[in-house]
Design a protein around this motif. Sequence first.
Motif, PDB file in Angstrom:
ATOM      1  N   GLN A 114       0.833  -1.204   0.000  1.00 14.74           N
ATOM      2  CA  GLN A 114       0.000   0.000   0.000  1.00 14.74           C
ATOM      3  C   GLN A 114       0.871   1.259   0.000  1.00 14.74           C
ATOM      4  O   GLN A 114       0.556   2.237  -0.681  1.00 14.74           O
ATOM      5  CB  GLN A 114      -0.930   0.029   1.228  1.00 14.74           C
ATOM      6  N   PHE A 115       1.961   1.215   0.765  1.00 16.39           N
ATOM      7  CA  PHE A 115       2.855   2.365   0.809  1.00 16.39           C
ATOM      8  C   PHE A 115       3.585   2.523  -0.524  1.00 16.39           C
ATOM      9  O   PHE A 115       3.745   3.639  -1.025  1.00 16.39           O
ATOM     10  CB  PHE A 115       3.848   2.233   1.971  1.00 16.39           C
ATOM     11  N   ASN A 116       3.984   1.396  -1.124  1.00 14.17           N
ATOM     12  CA  ASN A 116       4.609   1.454  -2.449  1.00 14.17           C
ATOM     13  C   ASN A 116       3.632   1.987  -3.483  1.00 14.17           C
ATOM     14  O   ASN A 116       4.032   2.720  -4.392  1.00 14.17           O
ATOM     15  CB  ASN A 116       5.147   0.081  -2.861  1.00 14.17           C
ATOM     16  N   ALA A 117       2.366   1.620  -3.355  1.00 15.72           N
ATOM     17  CA  ALA A 117       1.356   2.140  -4.288  1.00 15.72           C
ATOM     18  C   ALA A 117       1.281   3.659  -4.182  1.00 15.72           C
ATOM     19  O   ALA A 117       1.276   4.366  -5.198  1.00 15.72           O
ATOM     20  CB  ALA A 117      -0.004   1.500  -4.003  1.00 15.72           C
ATOM     21  N   LEU A 118       1.246   4.157  -2.954  1.00 14.57           N
ATOM     22  CA  LEU A 118       1.192   5.601  -2.748  1.00 14.57           C
ATOM     23  C   LEU A 118       2.456   6.285  -3.259  1.00 14.57           C
ATOM     24  O   LEU A 118       2.383   7.306  -3.949  1.00 14.57           O
ATOM     25  CB  LEU A 118       0.982   5.907  -1.262  1.00 14.57           C
ATOM     26  N   LEU A 119       3.627   5.702  -2.949  1.00 15.68           N
ATOM     27  CA  LEU A 119       4.891   6.257  -3.469  1.00 15.68           C
ATOM     28  C   LEU A 119       4.881   6.296  -4.994  1.00 15.68           C
ATOM     29  O   LEU A 119       5.264   7.294  -5.603  1.00 15.68           O
ATOM     30  CB  LEU A 119       6.085   5.419  -2.995  1.00 15.68           C
ATOM     31  N   GLY A 120       4.468   5.208  -5.605  1.00 17.11           N
ATOM     32  CA  GLY A 120       4.422   5.142  -7.062  1.00 17.11           C
ATOM     33  C   GLY A 120       3.456   6.147  -7.651  1.00 17.11           C
ATOM     34  O   GLY A 120       3.784   6.845  -8.613  1.00 17.11           O
ATOM     35  N   GLY A 121       2.263   6.211  -7.069  1.00 15.51           N
ATOM     36  CA  GLY A 121       1.264   7.147  -7.573  1.00 15.51           C
ATOM     37  C   GLY A 121       1.750   8.586  -7.540  1.00 15.51           C
ATOM     38  O   GLY A 121       1.632   9.323  -8.521  1.00 15.51           O
ATOM     39  N   VAL A 122       2.337   8.965  -6.426  1.00 13.26           N
ATOM     40  CA  VAL A 122       2.781  10.354  -6.263  1.00 13.26           C
ATOM     41  C   VAL A 122       4.021  10.638  -7.111  1.00 13.26           C
ATOM     42  O   VAL A 122       4.030  11.552  -7.933  1.00 13.26           O
ATOM     43  CB  VAL A 122       3.054  10.664  -4.766  1.00 13.26           C
ATOM     44  N   PHE A 123       5.078   9.837  -6.910  1.00 14.72           N
ATOM     45  CA  PHE A 123       6.346  10.169  -7.557  1.00 14.72           C
ATOM     46  C   PHE A 123       6.390   9.782  -9.031  1.00 14.72           C
ATOM     47  O   PHE A 123       7.058  10.450  -9.819  1.00 14.72           O
ATOM     48  CB  PHE A 123       7.519   9.586  -6.767  1.00 14.72           C
ATOM     49  N   GLY A 124       5.683   8.733  -9.412  1.00 18.12           N
ATOM     50  CA  GLY A 124       5.581   8.403 -10.836  1.00 18.12           C
ATOM     51  C   GLY A 124       4.888   9.522 -11.589  1.00 18.12           C
ATOM     52  O   GLY A 124       5.366   9.996 -12.625  1.00 18.12           O
ATOM     53  N   TRP A 154       0.550   4.611 -12.011  1.00 18.76           N
ATOM     54  CA  TRP A 154       1.708   4.329 -11.159  1.00 18.76           C
ATOM     55  C   TRP A 154       1.312   3.762  -9.804  1.00 18.76           C
ATOM     56  O   TRP A 154       2.100   3.045  -9.179  1.00 18.76           O
ATOM     57  CB  TRP A 154       2.573   5.580 -11.021  1.00 18.76           C
ATOM     58  N   LEU A 155       0.108   4.027  -9.364  1.00 16.03           N
ATOM     59  CA  LEU A 155      -0.414   3.426  -8.137  1.00 16.03           C
ATOM     60  C   LEU A 155      -0.430   1.901  -8.264  1.00 16.03           C
ATOM     61  O   LEU A 155      -0.138   1.183  -7.320  1.00 16.03           O
ATOM     62  CB  LEU A 155      -1.832   3.952  -7.881  1.00 16.03           C
ATOM     63  N   MET A 157       1.299   0.185 -11.025  1.00 19.37           N
ATOM     64  CA  MET A 157       2.540  -0.341 -11.614  1.00 19.37           C
ATOM     65  C   MET A 157       3.703  -0.409 -10.628  1.00 19.37           C
ATOM     66  O   MET A 157       4.455  -1.387 -10.638  1.00 19.37           O
ATOM     67  CB  MET A 157       2.960   0.479 -12.846  1.00 19.37           C
ATOM     68  N   PHE A 158       3.877   0.586  -9.774  1.00 19.09           N
ATOM     69  CA  PHE A 158       5.066   0.587  -8.924  1.00 19.09           C
ATOM     70  C   PHE A 158       5.103  -0.606  -7.965  1.00 19.09           C
ATOM     71  O   PHE A 158       6.137  -1.288  -7.886  1.00 19.09           O
ATOM     72  CB  PHE A 158       5.233   1.912  -8.178  1.00 19.09           C
ATOM     73  N   PRO A 159       4.028  -0.917  -7.243  1.00 18.22           N
ATOM     74  CA  PRO A 159       4.102  -2.108  -6.379  1.00 18.22           C
ATOM     75  C   PRO A 159       4.348  -3.388  -7.187  1.00 18.22           C
ATOM     76  O   PRO A 159       5.046  -4.297  -6.714  1.00 18.22           O
ATOM     77  CB  PRO A 159       2.744  -2.159  -5.690  1.00 18.22           C
ATOM     78  N   MET A 160       3.810  -3.446  -8.382  1.00 21.30           N
ATOM     79  CA  MET A 160       4.053  -4.602  -9.248  1.00 21.30           C
ATOM     80  C   MET A 160       5.541  -4.696  -9.600  1.00 21.30           C
ATOM     81  O   MET A 160       6.135  -5.770  -9.518  1.00 21.30           O
ATOM     82  CB  MET A 160       3.207  -4.471 -10.528  1.00 21.30           C
ATOM     83  N   PHE A 161       6.155  -3.576  -9.951  1.00 17.03           N
ATOM     84  CA  PHE A 161       7.580  -3.570 -10.282  1.00 17.03           C
ATOM     85  C   PHE A 161       8.439  -3.929  -9.066  1.00 17.03           C
ATOM     86  O   PHE A 161       9.424  -4.650  -9.186  1.00 17.03           O
ATOM     87  CB  PHE A 161       8.007  -2.212 -10.832  1.00 17.03           C
ATOM     88  N   VAL A 162       8.071  -3.421  -7.894  1.00 20.33           N
ATOM     89  CA  VAL A 162       8.811  -3.745  -6.673  1.00 20.33           C
ATOM     90  C   VAL A 162       8.741  -5.258  -6.426  1.00 20.33           C
ATOM     91  O   VAL A 162       9.744  -5.894  -6.113  1.00 20.33           O
ATOM     92  CB  VAL A 162       8.282  -2.952  -5.457  1.00 20.33           C
ATOM     93  N   ASN A 163       7.561  -5.817  -6.589  1.00 20.09           N
ATOM     94  CA  ASN A 163       7.400  -7.263  -6.392  1.00 20.09           C
ATOM     95  C   ASN A 163       8.245  -8.056  -7.389  1.00 20.09           C
ATOM     96  O   ASN A 163       8.901  -9.035  -7.018  1.00 20.09           O
ATOM     97  CB  ASN A 163       5.924  -7.651  -6.501  1.00 20.09           C
ATOM     98  N   ILE A 164       8.245  -7.647  -8.635  1.00 20.44           N
ATOM     99  CA  ILE A 164       9.040  -8.326  -9.667  1.00 20.44           C
ATOM    100  C   ILE A 164      10.538  -8.227  -9.353  1.00 20.44           C
ATOM    101  O   ILE A 164      11.295  -9.150  -9.653  1.00 20.44           O
ATOM    102  CB  ILE A 164       8.744  -7.718 -11.059  1.00 20.44           C
TER     103      ILE A 164
END
Length: 170
Positions: A114-124, A154-155, A157-164
């Motif tokens: 959830q935090f990665n989603a927020l980071l991705g959404g904002v910074f992406g 990015w909300l 995609m970013f957690p998906m990329f972190v997981n990968i």
Amino acid sequence: MLMSSTARLKPLHLNMINLVMFQGVWWLSILYQNSALWLTVPLLLLHFYLSLNPLQDLKLMLKVAGFGFVFDCALMFAGVFQFQQFPIWLLLIWCHFAISLRYSLMFTQKLKWQFNALLGGVFGCLSYLAGARLEAVVLPLELFSSALILFFVWLVMFPMFVNISRPQAN
């Protein structure tokens, strides 16, 4: 006699080098676009020379950069982005971003999704808005609409990329 890259650099040094390279590639690409390729491609090759695990980094780069660039092209064809010339430079940003997931952005692997989603959404989203402000990309939709689309993309995609990027995910 040449020392191996593992004998020369510690993981912390690789993370710092990666951070500087990724930021440098982002700025060079945004400011000079395809004209910066003569610098951004060698920086990518330098990473693989210094890498502790170049094959693992290559696999991650192909997955993340491939998906990300195709998705950006889809957004381009959908009218969310416009470029003056085909953005090969954007592919290089994706390649360096993908590698940064295992180095300078490795800390995100310990965060909740959830935090990665927020980071991705904002910074992406902010990354693309900054690119538009610096005239590397045109966002033909209203600014709020563009920001909303990019935030939600990015909300997810970013957690998906972190997981990968997690070693066990490869």
